[in-house]
Write a protein that holds these residues in place. Structure first.
Motif, mmCIF file in Angstrom:
data_model
loop_
_atom_site.group_PDB
_atom_site.id
_atom_site.type_symbol
_atom_site.label_atom_id
_atom_site.label_comp_id
_atom_site.label_asym_id
_atom_site.label_seq_id
_atom_site.Cartn_x
_atom_site.Cartn_y
_atom_site.Cartn_z
ATOM 1 N N TRP A 1 115.653 115.749 61.482
ATOM 2 C CA TRP A 1 115.024 114.215 61.467
ATOM 3 C C TRP A 1 114.912 114.815 62.963
ATOM 4 O O TRP A 1 114.046 113.898 64.023
ATOM 5 C CB TRP A 1 116.286 113.479 61.655
ATOM 6 C CG TRP A 1 115.123 113.258 59.613
ATOM 7 C CD1 TRP A 1 115.676 113.951 58.912
ATOM 8 C CD2 TRP A 1 116.064 111.422 59.085
ATOM 9 N NE1 TRP A 1 115.384 113.369 57.544
ATOM 10 C CE2 TRP A 1 114.824 111.878 58.156
ATOM 11 C CE3 TRP A 1 115.990 110.703 59.612
ATOM 12 C CZ2 TRP A 1 114.973 110.445 57.070
ATOM 13 C CZ3 TRP A 1 115.601 109.769 59.650
ATOM 14 C CH2 TRP A 1 115.463 108.970 57.663
ATOM 15 N N SER B 1 112.213 117.293 63.818
ATOM 16 C CA SER B 1 111.579 117.096 63.466
ATOM 17 C C SER B 1 110.502 116.255 64.037
ATOM 18 O O SER B 1 109.789 115.228 64.274
ATOM 19 C CB SER B 1 111.669 117.058 61.671
ATOM 20 O OG SER B 1 111.163 117.974 61.449
ATOM 21 N N TYR B 2 111.383 114.628 64.278
ATOM 22 C CA TYR B 2 110.562 113.294 64.552
ATOM 23 C C TYR B 2 111.089 112.907 66.337
ATOM 24 O O TYR B 2 111.362 111.774 66.316
ATOM 25 C CB TYR B 2 111.990 112.285 64.000
ATOM 26 C CG TYR B 2 111.125 112.970 62.084
ATOM 27 C CD1 TYR B 2 110.053 113.320 61.725
ATOM 28 C CD2 TYR B 2 112.230 112.443 61.273
ATOM 29 C CE1 TYR B 2 110.085 113.857 60.216
ATOM 30 C CE2 TYR B 2 111.988 112.855 60.156
ATOM 31 C CZ TYR B 2 110.898 113.357 59.680
ATOM 32 O OH TYR B 2 110.375 113.552 58.553
ATOM 33 N N HIS C 1 113.791 119.536 53.370
ATOM 34 C CA HIS C 1 114.603 119.428 55.245
ATOM 35 C C HIS C 1 114.743 120.860 54.935
ATOM 36 O O HIS C 1 116.168 121.367 53.801
ATOM 37 C CB HIS C 1 115.252 118.470 55.642
ATOM 38 C CG HIS C 1 114.688 117.286 55.666
ATOM 39 N ND1 HIS C 1 113.665 116.910 56.846
ATOM 40 C CD2 HIS C 1 115.098 116.286 54.904
ATOM 41 C CE1 HIS C 1 113.249 115.406 56.572
ATOM 42 N NE2 HIS C 1 113.860 115.656 55.300
ATOM 43 N N ASP D 1 103.487 115.738 61.606
ATOM 44 C CA ASP D 1 104.770 116.980 61.297
ATOM 45 C C ASP D 1 104.241 117.948 60.869
ATOM 46 O O ASP D 1 103.760 118.233 59.441
ATOM 47 C CB ASP D 1 105.586 116.305 60.406
ATOM 48 C CG ASP D 1 107.331 117.400 60.153
ATOM 49 O OD1 ASP D 1 107.086 118.666 59.992
ATOM 50 O OD2 ASP D 1 107.062 117.265 59.563
ATOM 51 N N ASP D 2 103.152 118.751 61.719
ATOM 52 C CA ASP D 2 102.764 119.483 61.356
ATOM 53 C C ASP D 2 102.904 120.977 60.749
ATOM 54 O O ASP D 2 101.956 121.466 60.865
ATOM 55 C CB ASP D 2 101.602 119.929 63.362
ATOM 56 C CG ASP D 2 101.072 118.882 63.462
ATOM 57 O OD1 ASP D 2 100.121 117.977 62.205
ATOM 58 O OD2 ASP D 2 100.626 118.709 64.256
ATOM 59 N N LEU E 1 105.146 121.412 58.804
ATOM 60 C CA LEU E 1 105.551 120.690 57.696
ATOM 61 C C LEU E 1 104.271 120.390 56.773
ATOM 62 O O LEU E 1 104.202 121.454 55.619
ATOM 63 C CB LEU E 1 106.617 120.138 57.326
ATOM 64 C CG LEU E 1 106.967 119.836 55.682
ATOM 65 C CD1 LEU E 1 107.220 121.065 55.270
ATOM 66 C CD2 LEU E 1 107.740 118.302 55.615
ATOM 67 N N ARG E 2 103.870 120.933 57.464
ATOM 68 C CA ARG E 2 102.416 120.087 56.948
ATOM 69 C C ARG E 2 101.885 121.506 56.784
ATOM 70 O O ARG E 2 100.860 121.821 55.540
ATOM 71 C CB ARG E 2 101.266 119.179 57.577
ATOM 72 C CG ARG E 2 99.755 118.901 56.750
ATOM 73 C CD ARG E 2 98.804 118.160 57.317
ATOM 74 N NE ARG E 2 97.853 118.288 56.498
ATOM 75 C CZ ARG E 2 96.543 117.423 56.947
ATOM 76 N NH1 ARG E 2 97.254 116.380 57.709
ATOM 77 N NH2 ARG E 2 95.726 117.020 56.096
ATOM 78 N N GLN F 1 102.579 108.456 57.161
ATOM 79 C CA GLN F 1 102.705 108.943 56.362
ATOM 80 C C GLN F 1 101.386 109.134 55.198
ATOM 81 O O GLN F 1 100.240 108.546 55.452
ATOM 82 C CB GLN F 1 103.956 108.644 55.439
ATOM 83 C CG GLN F 1 105.551 108.472 56.292
ATOM 84 C CD GLN F 1 106.503 108.682 54.951
ATOM 85 O OE1 GLN F 1 106.723 107.487 54.256
ATOM 86 N NE2 GLN F 1 107.309 109.330 55.226
#
Length: 185
Positions: free
Chosen positions: A32, A35-36, A105, A143-144, A146-147, A176
């Motif tokens: 987190w 990523s965030y 994750h 969250d490119d 992971l996408r 989201q």
């Protein structure tokens, strides 16, 4: 042959044990934060606590709401390097045979080592074994990495989207989108 002489997979995925909860919490906190960091206000980032996450995961592992709620861990030489949680989808438009990956994750320092690929495959296998025909996963807009990973694994966005209010007052929100895949059952 002594136990230490039995070959053990260096990298694997298995169902989580209660003893894994603390490590799962650490992975979630680290993921987190990485990523965030650009997506959440600092006040929210300051509240990320691995111990609190760990206690939540201990409860999820030891007292799941149903037999189809599961937590998986990716291991590297016995150490937790990632995790995924699967469950029946609770989306209002979900069919009874729709499952969901509710958490996914990989520790930032363990990425690009195959853990994500093993974990997403194991999560899909688990959902399939639990009788689901389709899987959903909600993904934070932005969250490119992971996408891109999920799309390369056969996941695609559908038209669903939502905004999460993390503080209850609208000061910290996350947008989201939902991705889905056919489990081929």
């Amino acid at each position: 042959m002594a136990d230490s002489e039995h070959p053990v997979a260096d990298k694997s995925v298995r169902i989580a044990w209660a003893a894994d909860a603390e490590a799962i919490g650490r992975v979630q906190a680290r993921a987190w934060m990485r990523s965030y960091a650009e997506l959440l206000p600092q006040a929210v980032l300051n509240q990320i606590d691995a111990s609190t996450f760990g206690e939540s995961w201990r409860h999820a592992v030891t007292r799941p709401p149903s037999a189809r709620h599961r937590v998986l861990v990716a291991l590297d030489h016995g150490d937790v390097s990632g995790f995924a949680a699967t469950a029946p989808s609770e989306d209002p438009d979900a069919a009874p045979d729709d499952g969901e990956i509710v958490a996914f994750h990989v520790d930032p320092d363990a990425q690009r080592s195959g853990h994500g690929s093993r974990l997403i495959a194991a999560a899909a296998d688990t959902l399939r074994a639990d009788g689901f025909h389709r899987a959903h996963m909600w993904l934070v807009v932005g969250d490119d990495g992971l996408r891109t990973f999920l799309e390369s694994a056969g996941w695609a966005p559908d038209s669903a989207h939502r905004t999460l209010d993390l503080t209850g007052d609208g000061s910290a929100t996350l947008r989201q989108i939902r991705l889905h895949t056919d489990l081929g059952t």
